[in-house]
Scaffold this active site. Structure first.
Site, mmCIF file in Angstrom:
data_model
loop_
_atom_site.group_PDB
_atom_site.id
_atom_site.type_symbol
_atom_site.label_atom_id
_atom_site.label_comp_id
_atom_site.label_asym_id
_atom_site.label_seq_id
_atom_site.Cartn_x
_atom_site.Cartn_y
_atom_site.Cartn_z
ATOM 1 N N ASP B 14 16.961 3.052 2.799
ATOM 2 C CA ASP B 14 16.275 2.045 1.998
ATOM 3 C C ASP B 14 17.289 1.360 1.103
ATOM 4 O OD1 ASP B 14 14.356 1.826 -0.901
ATOM 5 O OD2 ASP B 14 13.859 0.748 0.924
ATOM 6 N N PHE B 15 17.326 0.038 1.132
ATOM 7 C CA PHE B 15 18.276 -0.683 0.288
ATOM 8 C C PHE B 15 17.648 -1.984 -0.143
ATOM 9 C CE2 PHE B 15 22.466 -1.114 -1.328
ATOM 10 C CZ PHE B 15 22.700 -2.471 -1.408
ATOM 11 N N CYS B 31 5.311 -2.893 -2.417
ATOM 12 C CA CYS B 31 4.054 -2.550 -3.082
ATOM 13 C C CYS B 31 4.281 -1.842 -4.405
ATOM 14 C CB CYS B 31 3.231 -1.667 -2.146
ATOM 15 S SG CYS B 31 1.701 -1.065 -2.861
ATOM 16 N N GLY B 35 5.035 -5.431 -6.173
ATOM 17 C CA GLY B 35 3.821 -5.929 -5.539
ATOM 18 C C GLY B 35 2.580 -5.342 -6.174
ATOM 19 N N CYS B 36 1.748 -4.757 -5.314
ATOM 20 C CA CYS B 36 0.427 -4.271 -5.721
ATOM 21 C C CYS B 36 0.383 -3.511 -7.042
ATOM 22 C CB CYS B 36 -0.157 -3.323 -4.682
ATOM 23 S SG CYS B 36 0.345 -3.625 -3.007
ATOM 24 N N LYS B 39 1.389 -5.553 -10.170
ATOM 25 C CA LYS B 39 0.443 -6.657 -10.220
ATOM 26 C C LYS B 39 -0.879 -6.193 -10.782
ATOM 27 C CE LYS B 39 -2.211 -7.101 -6.872
ATOM 28 N NZ LYS B 39 -2.213 -7.962 -5.687
ATOM 29 N N TYR B 103 22.142 0.008 3.193
ATOM 30 C CA TYR B 103 21.634 -1.087 4.027
ATOM 31 C C TYR B 103 21.894 -0.742 5.486
ATOM 32 C CZ TYR B 103 20.665 -5.866 5.481
ATOM 33 O OH TYR B 103 20.116 -6.974 6.065
ATOM 34 N N SER B 171 -0.840 -19.262 -2.579
ATOM 35 C CA SER B 171 -1.095 -18.012 -1.878
ATOM 36 C C SER B 171 -1.807 -17.067 -2.829
ATOM 37 C CB SER B 171 0.249 -17.394 -1.501
ATOM 38 O OG SER B 171 1.023 -17.255 -2.693
ATOM 39 N N TYR B 172 -2.217 -15.907 -2.340
ATOM 40 C CA TYR B 172 -2.874 -14.983 -3.265
ATOM 41 C C TYR B 172 -1.866 -14.503 -4.304
ATOM 42 C CZ TYR B 172 -0.883 -10.740 -1.166
ATOM 43 O OH TYR B 172 -0.028 -9.766 -0.734
ATOM 44 N N GLU B 176 -2.840 -14.890 -8.130
ATOM 45 C CA GLU B 176 -2.950 -13.661 -8.928
ATOM 46 C C GLU B 176 -1.986 -13.727 -10.112
ATOM 47 O OE1 GLU B 176 -2.184 -10.489 -6.199
ATOM 48 O OE2 GLU B 176 -4.304 -10.250 -5.675
ATOM 49 N N THR B 315 -0.352 -3.068 2.472
ATOM 50 C CA THR B 315 0.261 -1.747 2.383
ATOM 51 C C THR B 315 -0.511 -0.672 3.153
ATOM 52 O OG1 THR B 315 1.126 -2.314 0.217
ATOM 53 C CG2 THR B 315 1.025 0.019 0.770
ATOM 54 N N HIS B 444 -29.039 0.203 -9.767
ATOM 55 C CA HIS B 444 -29.324 -0.777 -10.815
ATOM 56 C C HIS B 444 -28.879 -0.235 -12.150
ATOM 57 C CE1 HIS B 444 -31.468 -4.076 -12.655
ATOM 58 N NE2 HIS B 444 -31.987 -3.227 -13.501
ATOM 59 N N GLU B 449 -25.516 -4.239 -6.254
ATOM 60 C CA GLU B 449 -26.865 -4.160 -5.697
ATOM 61 C C GLU B 449 -27.297 -5.469 -5.056
ATOM 62 O OE1 GLU B 449 -30.176 -3.983 -8.512
ATOM 63 O OE2 GLU B 449 -28.776 -4.421 -10.135
#
Lengths: 122, 450
Positions: B14-15, B31, B35-36, B39, B103, B171-172, B176, B315, B444, B449
């Protein structure tokens, strides 16, 4: 220069020592108090201490290793003790890198590889 | 981690290539780091601001004006992310997965070269490879974009409050971010080239846009930036943005403290040596086509996540696909990842949860005469006391008349949309029909509902 060890007991002493070395990497091992024969009331701490000590040479230069006795069993069990409240400790032994979210708790401290990872992580 | 369960020898490379402004982060992917997770935390910060305002009407009394401190929030968020990064490190280590912060790129059959940040290179060979390199934000390609603009990669760890912000994109991610920044009290403008939330139900997309506009976010529609210049350095500085209309020659200028680009993301597949091992990618989009078992055209190379062609960029989808893949390869399982009826939520100020078809896509696929749409506005009970909008929350289901009025599209616009949608997604997976929905008695008083 290598690293040095400071032994402290109780929360105020711990904070004071950590603040004194602000700016250097600080690692801390929290264990239950030891009796007159040098044995802790916390069996996991007894297991973890030698494992951690064996890996200390992996700490970066200039590091400070604070060995902190938290108190007796009753003090530790109190959910409002200062270590739980302020340092968010959840168990002993805990080994952590001060000022970061990096820590190892309880059985994680028995694993030499994890301890080494904590000491050498960027 | 799944493969390690089956006693396979596993390595993770992972890099993070730093952003143009020098930002980087830890283990966990988009994420967790940009990201998520950050956010949602910042979206929550914005919601809490709103709750403080509402609370006065519920009887809470405080005289001070409540202000927001960007640094305090960012520090808490980054701390949490740090604990997640560390948690993954411990987890991988405990399961004997070797992790290298390096990498990775293919250099030949079954061989990968890993280069760490100090430039040290190592070669590794393996029986199988899984590519999950994800995407990174796209830049506009105009003067000043890389030097002065930020992206979502930089926003969540920005060491200063962004101030008056221009968000470019619809975009979202754009909406957001615009929503949460405005919710924290900042002046926000959104510059949109054409439509909002392409790919999402347009009826709902427009309602989201309207809501944001009514709540203080300005929209500049049908313009694209052509130049970004720095008027003054600082944290934040002052930037001048020049934009041209997409429908004529009109030019406008505006001054902002921060320009946030959210115009799309590009797959990280161009610089990992795929050509050296013959993995085909879509030249135009960079995405990798795979069969329904996540296998590329090279049998020992698999791929999951946002880099897949024609698959949802979420994700949980990537995680599920990855787990099932490993279970098939090493556990003798046969389950394939089900990409249909995957629920999603957009965390704009008025949250939007959806599962299944949008109205447009349903009409296109099944024909207007075979579709029945049931919809309703609703007013959350919690909004009545503080007199918040009474006709903005909205729910709609789309049913296939030809198939027992099966629910093929579920859309809800309102608070906690994500929580509501999760349950209905499970019901849709079981083949929920309108009749079953009608015969389910509501709880309720809750929004769901309706």
């Amino acid at each position: 220069m290598g690293w040095e060890e400071k032994q402290v007991r109780g929360y105020p002493e711990f904070v004071q020592t950590a603040q004194r070395y602000h700016g250097r990497p600080i690692f801390a091992l929290f264990c239950g108090d030891k009796d007159a024969a040098g044995k802790s009331w916390c069996p996991d701490c007894v297991t973890a201490e030698p494992v951690v000590r064996k890996e200390l040479h992996n700490m970066p230069d200039e590091s400070v290793f604070i060995y902190c006795l938290v108190g007796d069993r009753t003090y530790w069990k109190d959910p409002n003790n200062e270590f739980r409240k302020n340092l968010k400790l959840t168990g002993v032994p805990t080994l952590l890198k001060y000022g970061t979210p990096q820590k190892l708790v309880e059985e994680e401290c028995f694993k030499a590889e994890l301890v080494r990872m904590l000491f050498t992580e960027d | 981690q799944e493969a390690a369960k089956y006693e396979k020898k596993v390595m993770v490379l992972d890099f993070v290539v730093p952003t143009p402004l020098g930002n980087s982060w830890g283990l966990g992917g988009t994420c967790v780091n940009v990201g998520c997770i950050p956010k949602k935390l910042m979206h929550q910060a914005a919601l809490l601001g709103q709750a403080l305002q509402d609370s006065r009407k519920y009887g809470w009394q405080f005289t001070e004006q409540v202000k927001h401190n960007w640094m305090t929030m960012t520090e808490s968020v980054q701390n949490h992310i740090g604990s997640l990064n560390w948690g993954y490190r411990v987890s991988l280590r405990e399961k004997n997965v070797t992790y290298e912060n390096a990498y990775g790129e293919f250099v030949g059959p079954h061989t990968v070269k890993a280069r760490n940040k100090r430039g040290v290179e190592k070669l590794y060979t393996a029986e199988r490879f899984l590519i999950a390199t994800g995407e990174r934000p796209r830049y506009l390609g105009i003067p000043g974009d890389k030097e002065y603009c930020i992206s979502s990669d930089d926003l969540f760890s920005l060491p200063y409050c962004p101030g008056k912000t221009l968000v470019v994109g619809a975009s979202y991610v754009a909406l957001e971010c615009a929503g949460l920044l405005a919710g924290l009290g900042l002046h926000v403008t959104v510059m949109v080239r054409s439509i909002l939330l392409r790919g999402f139900d347009q009826d709902i997309a427009n309602k989201i846009g309207e809501y944001m506009e009514e709540h203080g976010i300005s929209f500049i529609r049908e313009f694209v930036p052509i130049k970004v210049e720095q008027i003054e350095k600082g944290t934040p500085g002052r930037l001048k943005v020049t934009a041209r209309s997409t429908t004529g020659n009109q030019i406008i200028e505006g001054e902002y403290n921060t320009v946030l680009l959210a115009i799309g993301r590009d797959a990280c597949t161009r610089k990992i040596g795929l050509d050296k091992v013959g993995v085909k990618i879509n030249e135009k989009t960079g995405k990798i086509p795979v069969n329904d078992e996540e296998q590329t055209n090279v049998p020992y190379i698999y791929a999951v996540g946002d880099i897949l062609q024609d698959k949802l960029e979420l994700t949980p989808v990537a995680i599920q696909a990855g787990r099932l893949l490993v279970q098939r390869l090493y556990g003798g399982a046969t389950n394939k990842c089900d990409y249909v009826n995957v629920p999603t939520t957009v965390f704009t100020p008025l949250e939007y949860g959806a599962c299944g078809y949008s109205e447009e896509t349903a009409v296109e696929k099944f024909g207007e005469e075979n579709i029945e749409v049931y919809h309703s506005h609703f007013w959350p009970l919690e909004w009545t006391v503080p007199s918040r909008d009474n006709n903005k929350c909205y729910a709609k289901i789309i049913c296939n008349i030809r198939d027992n009025e099966r629910v093929i599209g579920f859309h809800v616009l309102g608070p906690s949309a994500g929580e509501i949608t999760q349950g209905f997604a499970a019901a849709m997976k079981c083949g929920l029909t309108k009749e079953q929905l009608d015969s389910t008695i509501g709880i309720h008083p809750v929004c769901a509902e309706v």
